[in-house]
Design a protein around this motif. Structure first.
Motif, PDB file in Angstrom:
ATOM      1  N   GLY A  30      46.992 109.823  61.505  1.00 54.82           N
ATOM      2  CA  GLY A  30      47.629 108.544  61.210  1.00 54.82           C
ATOM      3  C   GLY A  30      46.966 107.823  60.050  1.00 54.82           C
ATOM      4  O   GLY A  30      47.642 107.244  59.197  1.00 54.82           O
ATOM      5  N   LEU A  31      45.640 107.865  60.006  1.00 56.65           N
ATOM      6  CA  LEU A  31      44.932 107.255  58.881  1.00 56.65           C
ATOM      7  C   LEU A  31      45.254 107.962  57.567  1.00 56.65           C
ATOM      8  O   LEU A  31      45.438 107.313  56.534  1.00 56.65           O
ATOM      9  CB  LEU A  31      43.426 107.277  59.135  1.00 56.65           C
ATOM     10  CG  LEU A  31      42.912 106.300  60.181  1.00 56.65           C
ATOM     11  CD1 LEU A  31      41.437 106.537  60.453  1.00 56.65           C
ATOM     12  CD2 LEU A  31      43.143 104.873  59.732  1.00 56.65           C
ATOM     13  N   LEU A  32      45.335 109.282  57.613  1.00 54.29           N
ATOM     14  CA  LEU A  32      45.694 110.024  56.404  1.00 54.29           C
ATOM     15  C   LEU A  32      47.112 109.701  55.951  1.00 54.29           C
ATOM     16  O   LEU A  32      47.375 109.601  54.748  1.00 54.29           O
ATOM     17  CB  LEU A  32      45.536 111.525  56.644  1.00 54.29           C
ATOM     18  CG  LEU A  32      44.108 112.027  56.779  1.00 54.29           C
ATOM     19  CD1 LEU A  32      44.093 113.503  57.137  1.00 54.29           C
ATOM     20  CD2 LEU A  32      43.335 111.773  55.501  1.00 54.29           C
ATOM     21  N   SER A  37      50.444 108.297  52.063  1.00 60.21           N
ATOM     22  CA  SER A  37      51.899 108.233  52.041  1.00 60.21           C
ATOM     23  C   SER A  37      52.363 107.178  51.049  1.00 60.21           C
ATOM     24  O   SER A  37      51.809 106.085  50.961  1.00 60.21           O
ATOM     25  CB  SER A  37      52.436 107.897  53.430  1.00 60.21           C
ATOM     26  OG  SER A  37      53.829 107.766  53.383  1.00 60.21           O
ATOM     27  N   SER A  38      53.398 107.524  50.323  1.00 59.89           N
ATOM     28  CA  SER A  38      53.953 106.560  49.372  1.00 59.89           C
ATOM     29  C   SER A  38      55.189 105.869  49.943  1.00 59.89           C
ATOM     30  O   SER A  38      55.855 105.119  49.242  1.00 59.89           O
ATOM     31  CB  SER A  38      54.311 107.273  48.068  1.00 59.89           C
ATOM     32  OG  SER A  38      55.285 108.260  48.322  1.00 59.89           O
ATOM     33  N   SER A  39      55.467 106.122  51.201  1.00 58.69           N
ATOM     34  CA  SER A  39      56.635 105.537  51.847  1.00 58.69           C
ATOM     35  C   SER A  39      56.364 104.086  52.240  1.00 58.69           C
ATOM     36  O   SER A  39      55.224 103.668  52.416  1.00 58.69           O
ATOM     37  CB  SER A  39      56.989 106.347  53.094  1.00 58.69           C
ATOM     38  OG  SER A  39      58.009 105.708  53.816  1.00 58.69           O
ATOM     39  N   MET A  44      54.565 102.751  60.257  1.00 55.57           N
ATOM     40  CA  MET A  44      55.429 103.148  61.361  1.00 55.57           C
ATOM     41  C   MET A  44      55.247 104.634  61.675  1.00 55.57           C
ATOM     42  O   MET A  44      55.218 105.026  62.838  1.00 55.57           O
ATOM     43  CB  MET A  44      56.896 102.865  61.033  1.00 55.57           C
ATOM     44  CG  MET A  44      57.805 103.049  62.222  1.00 55.57           C
ATOM     45  SD  MET A  44      59.553 102.814  61.884  1.00 55.57           S
ATOM     46  CE  MET A  44      59.604 101.402  60.862  1.00 55.57           C
ATOM     47  N   TYR A  45      55.113 105.450  60.652  1.00 52.49           N
ATOM     48  CA  TYR A  45      54.878 106.876  60.877  1.00 52.49           C
ATOM     49  C   TYR A  45      53.542 107.105  61.578  1.00 52.49           C
ATOM     50  O   TYR A  45      53.435 107.929  62.486  1.00 52.49           O
ATOM     51  CB  TYR A  45      54.903 107.649  59.562  1.00 52.49           C
ATOM     52  CG  TYR A  45      56.247 107.658  58.879  1.00 52.49           C
ATOM     53  CD1 TYR A  45      57.429 107.668  59.604  1.00 52.49           C
ATOM     54  CD2 TYR A  45      56.331 107.655  57.498  1.00 52.49           C
ATOM     55  CE1 TYR A  45      58.658 107.674  58.971  1.00 52.49           C
ATOM     56  CE2 TYR A  45      57.553 107.668  56.856  1.00 52.49           C
ATOM     57  CZ  TYR A  45      58.715 107.676  57.604  1.00 52.49           C
ATOM     58  OH  TYR A  45      59.930 107.687  56.975  1.00 52.49           O
ATOM     59  N   ALA A  46      52.520 106.381  61.165  1.00 57.67           N
ATOM     60  CA  ALA A  46      51.207 106.514  61.799  1.00 57.67           C
ATOM     61  C   ALA A  46      51.265 106.071  63.256  1.00 57.67           C
ATOM     62  O   ALA A  46      50.696 106.724  64.138  1.00 57.67           O
ATOM     63  CB  ALA A  46      50.168 105.702  61.033  1.00 57.67           C
ATOM     64  N   ALA A  47      51.960 104.984  63.519  1.00 60.10           N
ATOM     65  CA  ALA A  47      52.096 104.515  64.903  1.00 60.10           C
ATOM     66  C   ALA A  47      52.900 105.508  65.734  1.00 60.10           C
ATOM     67  O   ALA A  47      52.591 105.728  66.914  1.00 60.10           O
ATOM     68  CB  ALA A  47      52.764 103.146  64.925  1.00 60.10           C
ATOM     69  N   LEU A  48      53.894 106.126  65.136  1.00 59.43           N
ATOM     70  CA  LEU A  48      54.688 107.128  65.846  1.00 59.43           C
ATOM     71  C   LEU A  48      53.843 108.347  66.202  1.00 59.43           C
ATOM     72  O   LEU A  48      53.919 108.858  67.324  1.00 59.43           O
ATOM     73  CB  LEU A  48      55.887 107.539  64.993  1.00 59.43           C
ATOM     74  CG  LEU A  48      56.832 108.555  65.610  1.00 59.43           C
ATOM     75  CD1 LEU A  48      57.527 107.948  66.823  1.00 59.43           C
ATOM     76  CD2 LEU A  48      57.844 109.008  64.583  1.00 59.43           C
ATOM     77  N   ILE A  49      53.017 108.793  65.281  1.00 60.61           N
ATOM     78  CA  ILE A  49      52.133 109.933  65.543  1.00 60.61           C
ATOM     79  C   ILE A  49      51.185 109.613  66.692  1.00 60.61           C
ATOM     80  O   ILE A  49      50.999 110.412  67.618  1.00 60.61           O
ATOM     81  CB  ILE A  49      51.346 110.303  64.269  1.00 60.61           C
ATOM     82  CG1 ILE A  49      52.275 110.890  63.222  1.00 60.61           C
ATOM     83  CG2 ILE A  49      50.214 111.273  64.585  1.00 60.61           C
ATOM     84  CD1 ILE A  49      51.640 111.033  61.854  1.00 60.61           C
ATOM     85  N   GLN A  50      50.592 108.431  66.664  1.00 61.70           N
ATOM     86  CA  GLN A  50      49.645 108.057  67.705  1.00 61.70           C
ATOM     87  C   GLN A  50      50.338 107.825  69.049  1.00 61.70           C
ATOM     88  O   GLN A  50      49.787 108.151  70.102  1.00 61.70           O
ATOM     89  CB  GLN A  50      48.871 106.824  67.269  1.00 61.70           C
ATOM     90  CG  GLN A  50      47.979 107.121  66.086  1.00 61.70           C
ATOM     91  CD  GLN A  50      47.365 105.890  65.483  1.00 61.70           C
ATOM     92  OE1 GLN A  50      47.462 104.808  66.043  1.00 61.70           O
ATOM     93  NE2 GLN A  50      46.730 106.050  64.341  1.00 61.70           N
ATOM     94  N   THR A  51      51.548 107.302  69.020  1.00 62.68           N
ATOM     95  CA  THR A  51      52.297 107.101  70.259  1.00 62.68           C
ATOM     96  C   THR A  51      52.654 108.430  70.898  1.00 62.68           C
ATOM     97  O   THR A  51      52.530 108.594  72.122  1.00 62.68           O
ATOM     98  CB  THR A  51      53.572 106.286  69.978  1.00 62.68           C
ATOM     99  OG1 THR A  51      53.195 105.038  69.400  1.00 62.68           O
ATOM    100  CG2 THR A  51      54.363 106.049  71.244  1.00 62.68           C
ATOM    101  N   ILE A  52      53.072 109.386  70.094  1.00 63.64           N
ATOM    102  CA  ILE A  52      53.396 110.711  70.622  1.00 63.64           C
ATOM    103  C   ILE A  52      52.156 111.369  71.216  1.00 63.64           C
ATOM    104  O   ILE A  52      52.218 111.992  72.282  1.00 63.64           O
ATOM    105  CB  ILE A  52      54.033 111.581  69.524  1.00 63.64           C
ATOM    106  CG1 ILE A  52      55.426 111.059  69.186  1.00 63.64           C
ATOM    107  CG2 ILE A  52      54.088 113.044  69.938  1.00 63.64           C
ATOM    108  CD1 ILE A  52      56.039 111.698  67.966  1.00 63.64           C
TER     109      ILE A  52
END
Length: 72
Positions: A30-32, A37-39, A44-52
């Motif tokens: 998530g930190l990476l 990420s240039s998005s 949100m992507y980092a939070a999604l990874i950690q939530t999963i």
């Protein structure tokens, strides 16, 4: 305190090992994602990874504890 009710916070405990194996890499990933990420949705992507990762850990823990309960 009863010895069977204490929570052992060491790597001899399989729950701690699985938590470390799933959540720590997810936090690093998530930190990476946040850093590289240039998005606009990188948080949100980092939070999604950690939530999963957390959901998969708690799903495994639920199955593990149910199996341990029926084993005894």
């Amino acid at each position: 305190m009863d010895q069977t009710k204490r929570y052992e916070l060491s790597f001899r405990n399989p729950e701690v090992r699985v938590y470390a194996a799933t959540v720590i890499p997810a936090v690093l990933l998530g930190l990476l994602v946040i850093i590289f990420s240039s998005s606009d949705f990188n948080f949100m992507y980092a939070a999604l990874i950690q939530t999963i990762a957390l959901m998969s850990f708690y799903f495994w823990r639920f199955i593990y504890r149910r199996k341990e309960k029926f084993k005894k």
